[in-house]
Design an enzyme around this catalytic site. Structure first.
Site, PDB file in Angstrom:
ATOM      1  CG  ASN A 181      43.695  35.567  49.834  1.00 46.43           C
ATOM      2  OD1 ASN A 181      44.540  36.441  49.701  1.00 46.43           O
ATOM      3  ND2 ASN A 181      42.454  35.688  49.390  1.00 46.43           N
ATOM      4  CB  THR A 209      38.316  34.548  47.896  1.00 49.47           C
ATOM      5  OG1 THR A 209      37.954  34.991  46.588  1.00 49.47           O
ATOM      6  CG2 THR A 209      38.869  35.706  48.700  1.00 49.47           C
ATOM      7  CG  PHE A 254      37.222  42.441  53.780  1.00 49.26           C
ATOM      8  CD1 PHE A 254      38.092  42.860  52.773  1.00 49.26           C
ATOM      9  CD2 PHE A 254      35.957  42.010  53.391  1.00 49.26           C
ATOM     10  CE1 PHE A 254      37.723  42.857  51.439  1.00 49.26           C
ATOM     11  CE2 PHE A 254      35.565  41.999  52.052  1.00 49.26           C
ATOM     12  CZ  PHE A 254      36.464  42.424  51.076  1.00 49.26           C
ATOM     13  CD  GLU A 276      43.355  44.404  39.491  1.00 49.24           C
ATOM     14  OE1 GLU A 276      42.296  44.377  40.128  1.00 49.24           O
ATOM     15  OE2 GLU A 276      43.968  43.370  39.152  1.00 49.24           O
ATOM     16  CE  LYS A 303      46.024  39.006  47.935  1.00 47.41           C
ATOM     17  NZ  LYS A 303      44.667  38.886  48.548  1.00 47.41           N
ATOM     18  CE1 TYR A 309      42.719  43.744  46.754  1.00 44.68           C
ATOM     19  CE2 TYR A 309      44.636  44.547  47.945  1.00 44.68           C
ATOM     20  CZ  TYR A 309      43.991  43.548  47.252  1.00 44.68           C
ATOM     21  OH  TYR A 309      44.620  42.336  47.053  1.00 44.68           O
ATOM     22  CG  HIS A 353      45.144  40.542  43.265  1.00 43.56           C
ATOM     23  ND1 HIS A 353      43.806  40.774  43.433  1.00 43.56           N
ATOM     24  CD2 HIS A 353      45.489  41.151  42.096  1.00 43.56           C
ATOM     25  CE1 HIS A 353      43.366  41.526  42.425  1.00 43.56           C
ATOM     26  NE2 HIS A 353      44.375  41.772  41.600  1.00 43.56           N
ATOM     27  NE  ARG A 375      43.500  33.540  46.673  1.00 43.01           N
ATOM     28  CZ  ARG A 375      42.709  34.376  46.014  1.00 43.01           C
ATOM     29  NH1 ARG A 375      41.649  33.917  45.360  1.00 43.01           N
ATOM     30  NH2 ARG A 375      42.954  35.675  45.998  1.00 43.01           N
ATOM     31  NE  ARG A 424      39.371  35.447  40.073  1.00 39.56           N
ATOM     32  CZ  ARG A 424      39.140  36.266  41.106  1.00 39.56           C
ATOM     33  NH1 ARG A 424      40.031  37.220  41.421  1.00 39.56           N
ATOM     34  NH2 ARG A 424      38.067  36.172  41.823  1.00 39.56           N
TER      35      ARG A 424
END
Ligand code: RTP
Ligand code: MG
Length: 143
Positions: free
Chosen positions: A114, A93, A59, A128, A11, A51, A117, A104, A87
Site C-alpha cells: 500500500n 490503509t 498478516f 519511529e 514502501k 512493526y 506508511h 494510496r 494520514r
C-alpha cells in the site's frame, strides 16, 4: 498552530515503480517539510522491530516479507498537524477504501502493498523517527 513531526515510509512497491518524486511532491504541495530523508533496505530484524506492535497479527509475516523485499525511503516530515495531515495525504490503509486523490488511491495496489506508511500519533511518530534517525540527522525547518 501545532507544529509536529511525523515519520513516513515510501514502501518497496512505490520505490520500485519510481514514485519517490511524485510522493515527495504531494508532501511538499501540502506544506509539509522534509527534514530528514534516506534510502534503506531493511533487514528482517529491523522490519520486525519497527512493526513489533503487529507481531501477533495474521498478516505480520507477509508484512515483514514485503517490507524487506526492496529498498524503501524513510523520511521525517515537519509541519502544522503533521501526523494527521500525512494520514490524510496517504488515505485509508486499504486502497479500495482510500479517498480519491490520496497516495494510496493513486499508487497502492492492495492492502498488503500500500505504497506508504505514516505514524498514527505524535507518540508513535517520536518512536519511529528515533528508530531511523539520530538527533543530528533532523534539520528543523519550521519556526
Ligand atoms: P501503516 O502503519 O503502514 O502506515 O498503515 P496503517 O497505520 O494504515 O495500518 P496498520 O493497521 O498500522 O497496519 C500496518 C500495515 O500492515 C498491513 N496490513 N495488512 N492484510 C491485512 O489485513 C492488513 N492489515 C494491515 C498494511 O500494509 C498496513 O499498512
Ligand atoms: Mg500503522
Amino acid at each position: 498552530m501545532a507544529i509536529e513531526r511525523t515519520f513516513s515510509i515510501i514502501k518497496p512497491d512505490a520505490v520500485a515503480k519510481n514514485h519517490i518524486g511524485a510522493i515527495y511532491n504531494r508532501f511538499e504541495s501540502a506544506g509539509l517539510k522534509i527534514i530528514a530523508s534516506k534510502m534503506v533496505h531493511l533487514t528482517k530484524e529491523q522490519a520486525e522491530g519497527f512493526y513489533a506492535e503487529h507481531s501477533e497479527r495474521p498478516f505480520f509475516g507477509a508484512l515483514v516479507s514485503f517490507m524487506t523485499s526492496g529498498p524503501i525511503m524513510v523520511q521525517c516530515l515537519e509541519g502544522e498537524n503533521a501526523v494527521l495531515a500525512n494520514r490524510e495525504i496517504m488515505g485509508a490503509t486499504n486502497p479500495a477504501e482510500a479517498a480519491r486523490g490520496t497516495l494510496r488511491a493513486d499508487y497502492a495496489a492492495s492492502i498488503d502493498e500500500n505504497a506508504v506508511h505514516g505514524s498514527d500519533a505524535v507518540a508513535s511518530a517520536e518512536r519511529e523517527i528515533a528508530y531511523f534517525f539520530s538527533a543530528e540527522e533532523l534539520c528543523a525547518r519550521t519556526r
